[in-house]
Scaffold this motif. Structure first.
Motif, PDB file in Angstrom:
ATOM      1  N   GLN A 121      28.088   1.145  -8.453  1.00 42.48           N
ATOM      2  CA  GLN A 121      28.718  -0.161  -8.294  1.00 42.48           C
ATOM      3  C   GLN A 121      28.446  -0.742  -6.917  1.00 42.48           C
ATOM      4  O   GLN A 121      28.227  -1.939  -6.765  1.00 42.48           O
ATOM      5  N   LEU A 122      28.456   0.123  -5.903  1.00 36.49           N
ATOM      6  CA  LEU A 122      28.257  -0.353  -4.534  1.00 36.49           C
ATOM      7  C   LEU A 122      26.790  -0.574  -4.187  1.00 36.49           C
ATOM      8  O   LEU A 122      26.477  -1.376  -3.299  1.00 36.49           O
ATOM      9  N   ALA A 123      25.898   0.126  -4.860  1.00 39.54           N
ATOM     10  CA  ALA A 123      24.487   0.129  -4.470  1.00 39.54           C
ATOM     11  C   ALA A 123      23.863  -1.258  -4.318  1.00 39.54           C
ATOM     12  O   ALA A 123      23.158  -1.506  -3.332  1.00 39.54           O
ATOM     13  N   PRO A 124      24.085  -2.208  -5.240  1.00 39.90           N
ATOM     14  CA  PRO A 124      23.437  -3.515  -5.064  1.00 39.90           C
ATOM     15  C   PRO A 124      23.863  -4.224  -3.783  1.00 39.90           C
ATOM     16  O   PRO A 124      23.057  -4.922  -3.153  1.00 39.90           O
ATOM     17  N   TYR A 125      25.102  -4.040  -3.367  1.00 38.92           N
ATOM     18  CA  TYR A 125      25.611  -4.673  -2.146  1.00 38.92           C
ATOM     19  C   TYR A 125      25.048  -3.972  -0.906  1.00 38.92           C
ATOM     20  O   TYR A 125      24.655  -4.635   0.069  1.00 38.92           O
ATOM     21  N   LEU A 167      40.251   2.862   4.848  1.00 37.01           N
ATOM     22  CA  LEU A 167      39.420   3.558   3.866  1.00 37.01           C
ATOM     23  C   LEU A 167      40.231   4.423   2.924  1.00 37.01           C
ATOM     24  O   LEU A 167      39.876   4.595   1.739  1.00 37.01           O
ATOM     25  N   ASN A 168      41.347   4.982   3.402  1.00 36.98           N
ATOM     26  CA  ASN A 168      42.151   5.894   2.589  1.00 36.98           C
ATOM     27  C   ASN A 168      42.738   5.233   1.352  1.00 36.98           C
ATOM     28  O   ASN A 168      43.177   5.929   0.424  1.00 36.98           O
ATOM     29  N   LEU A 169      42.763   3.903   1.309  1.00 36.86           N
ATOM     30  CA  LEU A 169      43.230   3.204   0.116  1.00 36.86           C
ATOM     31  C   LEU A 169      42.298   3.443  -1.066  1.00 36.86           C
ATOM     32  O   LEU A 169      42.708   3.328  -2.229  1.00 36.86           O
ATOM     33  N   ALA A 170      41.018   3.761  -0.771  1.00 36.60           N
ATOM     34  CA  ALA A 170      40.038   3.895  -1.839  1.00 36.60           C
ATOM     35  C   ALA A 170      39.375   5.267  -1.904  1.00 36.60           C
ATOM     36  O   ALA A 170      38.930   5.685  -2.967  1.00 36.60           O
ATOM     37  N   SER A 171      39.277   5.948  -0.760  1.00 36.19           N
ATOM     38  CA  SER A 171      38.539   7.207  -0.731  1.00 36.19           C
ATOM     39  C   SER A 171      38.975   8.000   0.490  1.00 36.19           C
ATOM     40  O   SER A 171      40.135   7.923   0.897  1.00 36.19           O
ATOM     41  N   ASP A 172      38.043   8.754   1.091  1.00 34.34           N
ATOM     42  CA  ASP A 172      38.349   9.464   2.320  1.00 34.34           C
ATOM     43  C   ASP A 172      37.123   9.472   3.221  1.00 34.34           C
ATOM     44  O   ASP A 172      36.022   9.096   2.810  1.00 34.34           O
ATOM     45  N   TYR A 173      37.328   9.905   4.445  1.00 37.59           N
ATOM     46  CA  TYR A 173      36.309   9.798   5.488  1.00 37.59           C
ATOM     47  C   TYR A 173      34.998  10.481   5.082  1.00 37.59           C
ATOM     48  O   TYR A 173      33.919   9.891   5.155  1.00 37.59           O
ATOM     49  N   ILE A 174      35.087  11.720   4.645  1.00 33.50           N
ATOM     50  CA  ILE A 174      33.884  12.495   4.355  1.00 33.50           C
ATOM     51  C   ILE A 174      33.174  11.965   3.107  1.00 33.50           C
ATOM     52  O   ILE A 174      31.940  11.913   3.054  1.00 33.50           O
ATOM     53  N   ALA A 175      33.918  11.554   2.101  1.00 32.82           N
ATOM     54  CA  ALA A 175      33.300  11.036   0.875  1.00 32.82           C
ATOM     55  C   ALA A 175      32.499   9.762   1.154  1.00 32.82           C
ATOM     56  O   ALA A 175      31.383   9.593   0.636  1.00 32.82           O
ATOM     57  N   TRP A 176      33.061   8.858   1.968  1.00 30.09           N
ATOM     58  CA  TRP A 176      32.336   7.628   2.312  1.00 30.09           C
ATOM     59  C   TRP A 176      31.111   7.936   3.156  1.00 30.09           C
ATOM     60  O   TRP A 176      30.028   7.389   2.934  1.00 30.09           O
ATOM     61  N   LEU A 177      31.248   8.833   4.096  1.00 27.00           N
ATOM     62  CA  LEU A 177      30.101   9.231   4.909  1.00 27.00           C
ATOM     63  C   LEU A 177      29.000   9.820   4.026  1.00 27.00           C
ATOM     64  O   LEU A 177      27.811   9.465   4.172  1.00 27.00           O
ATOM     65  N   MET A 181      28.433   9.239   0.894  1.00 27.84           N
ATOM     66  CA  MET A 181      27.858   8.174   0.084  1.00 27.84           C
ATOM     67  C   MET A 181      26.806   7.400   0.872  1.00 27.84           C
ATOM     68  O   MET A 181      25.715   7.109   0.377  1.00 27.84           O
ATOM     69  N   VAL A 182      27.138   7.087   2.114  1.00 30.19           N
ATOM     70  CA  VAL A 182      26.200   6.328   2.942  1.00 30.19           C
ATOM     71  C   VAL A 182      24.983   7.174   3.298  1.00 30.19           C
ATOM     72  O   VAL A 182      23.837   6.702   3.249  1.00 30.19           O
ATOM     73  N   GLU A 183      25.212   8.430   3.645  1.00 28.74           N
ATOM     74  CA  GLU A 183      24.083   9.287   4.012  1.00 28.74           C
ATOM     75  C   GLU A 183      23.138   9.501   2.829  1.00 28.74           C
ATOM     76  O   GLU A 183      21.910   9.553   3.010  1.00 28.74           O
TER      77      GLU A 183
END
Length: 277
Positions: A209-213, A235-245, A247-249
């Motif tokens: 879902q996020l990839a196109p953006y 960020l904690n409203l949707a996920s957590d620090y390590i999960a978002w990192l 995803m980006v990496e």
């Protein structure tokens, strides 16, 4: 150096945070340096950019005090009432603190979408330039056109767009946002933060879902002008620090090592002038 280009601290008892209500449950509590330290260690993050979360000078001074106490805080993005008659003097005073690197009016919360174009803001912008400070643009998609005009009026002001201008990912709306982002990226002094997207995605926070953006931001700004940020603890409203990192990496893994280093720290050091600190 790996830098988190966008994180917050707050202390509820200060009374600064009108937007922070009990309905926000998981983030309705104090978040202070000790709460972030373990994440930074696990994620191998060396430094952070601490960003205001309240439209008060008192909170900005509170953040500057934290920066002086904790080595991992490399910079503070503060708040000033840019429309106030004494805005230039206030900016000059705050700029005496070497941790202050940028100012962020909370444009997303201002009713007038054309606010950024008010003539009364010019002395504040001139003060930012005089003191070699930057401008963090906390905007929504409807603000991108006025922001473009603002940038064209002030072509030497370094500007970073926070959270990719908060596209309406939960609605799947991308076309006009992508056009406006691409137009802003034509200005070389404009950078953008790869942050805050998960909280705009609603209940579905999948990479697909996020990839196109994320791809649009990379296409528009290139690896040379994207800054990774956690937007913790929002960020904690949707996920957590390590999960978002993670995803980006994973998203930037196909890029060269140099490009990955740029997104994960070098661009933040360049934009916020941290390389000589």
């Amino acid at each position: 150096m790996r830098i988190d280009a966008h994180q917050h601290f707050w202390q509820l008892s200060r009374g600064d945070y009108g937007w922070l209500t009990p309905e926000l449950d998981v983030i309705y509590r104090d978040f202070l340096p000790r709460d972030l330290a373990s994440y930074l260690q696990t994620a191998n993050i060396d430094k952070t950019v601490l960003v205001q979360a309240a439209p008060t000078l008192e909170e900005t001074r509170f953040l500057l005090e934290l920066a002086q106490k904790y080595d991992f805080i490399a910079a503070v993005v503060g708040w000033v009432d840019m429309a106030a008659p004494n805005a230039a003097e206030t900016i000059a005073e705050l700029a005496q603190n070497p941790y202050l690197k940028s100012i962020r009016p909370m444009i997303q919360d201002i009713d007038d979408p054309q606010w950024i174009l008010k003539d009364c803001l010019t002395p504040a912008v001139e003060a930012l330039l005089e003191h070699k400070l930057c401008f963090d643009a906390l905007v929504l998609p409807q603000h991108l056109s006025p922001l473009k005009e603002f940038i064209e009026r002030h072509p030497t002001l370094p500007v970073v767009i926070d959270h990719g201008a908060k596209p309406e990912i939960h609605k799947g709306e991308i076309t006009q946002w992508a056009r406006d982002i691409d137009a802003l990226a034509q200005h070389p002094q404009v950078f953008c933060k790869l942050s805050g997207l998960l909280t705009e995605a609603g209940e579905s926070t999948s990479t697909e879902q996020l990839a196109p953006y994320m791809q649009q931001l990379l296409k528009s700004f290139g690896a040379e002008r994207l800054l990774w940020g956690s937007d913790w603890p929002v960020l904690n409203l949707a996920s957590d620090y390590i999960a978002w990192l993670d995803m980006v990496e994973n998203f930037i893994a196909p890029l060269s090592e140099q490009q990955q280093r740029q997104i994960m720290g070098e661009n933040a050091a360049q934009f916020y002038q941290l390389q000589d600190d």
